[in-house]
Design a protein around this motif. Structure first.
Motif, PDB file in Angstrom:
ATOM      1  N   ALA A   2      19.137  35.750  19.926  1.00 48.31           N
ATOM      2  CA  ALA A   2      17.994  35.578  19.044  1.00 48.31           C
ATOM      3  C   ALA A   2      17.482  34.148  19.119  1.00 48.31           C
ATOM      4  O   ALA A   2      18.165  33.259  19.625  1.00 48.31           O
ATOM      5  N   HIS A   3      16.285  33.946  18.599  1.00 45.32           N
ATOM      6  CA  HIS A   3      15.668  32.629  18.567  1.00 45.32           C
ATOM      7  C   HIS A   3      16.648  31.604  18.006  1.00 45.32           C
ATOM      8  O   HIS A   3      17.205  31.799  16.931  1.00 45.32           O
ATOM      9  N   ASP A  71      11.488  32.245  21.083  1.00 46.45           N
ATOM     10  CA  ASP A  71      10.531  33.341  21.185  1.00 46.45           C
ATOM     11  C   ASP A  71       9.369  32.970  22.106  1.00 46.45           C
ATOM     12  O   ASP A  71       8.832  33.831  22.790  1.00 46.45           O
TER      13      ASP A  71
END
Length: 121
Positions: A2-3, A71
């Protein structure tokens, strides 16, 4: 991932064979070249999550460099500039679905960015 997750760590080396043996024996890392990335053996930790590569040491690459998943590399590099960091390498393609970039923070530390997926479609 994830980011904000650390996704990869590159370790600069002067002797690939020596480094492969050293890190493989020291930490139990599985180290092998991946087709298309010859000369850049990648390692995977026993947890099968952590990993990185052994890369040739150069004038601009003398210390290990961590890569953080984001992202959007372009948006993150804009924030780097606004916050007083410097872009060393703009968004560059790794594969059709993944990219990387490098910046320095205000203290001169090099940090890599990663955007993408290993999925091909």
């Amino acid at each position: 991932m994830a980011h904000g997750d650390i996704t990869h760590i590159d370790i600069p080396v002067t002797d690939m064979d020596r480094a492969t043996t050293f890190y493989g024996n020291l930490f139990g890392w599985q180290i092998a070249e991946v087709p298309g990335y010859e000369g850049y053996p990648m390692w995977q930790a026993p947890n099968k999550i952590s990993g990185g590569g052994l890369a040739p040491r150069s004038d601009g690459f003398t210390q290990p460099r961590s890569y953080v998943e984001v992202d959007s590399i372009d948006e993150t590099l804009a924030k780097v500039r606004d916050a007083g960091g410097t872009v060393v390498m703009d968004r560059t393609e790794i594969s059709p679905t993944s990219w990387w970039a490098i910046f320095t923070d205000p203290d001169g530390n090099h940090v890599g960015l990663y955007e993408g997926t290993t999925e091909t479609g």
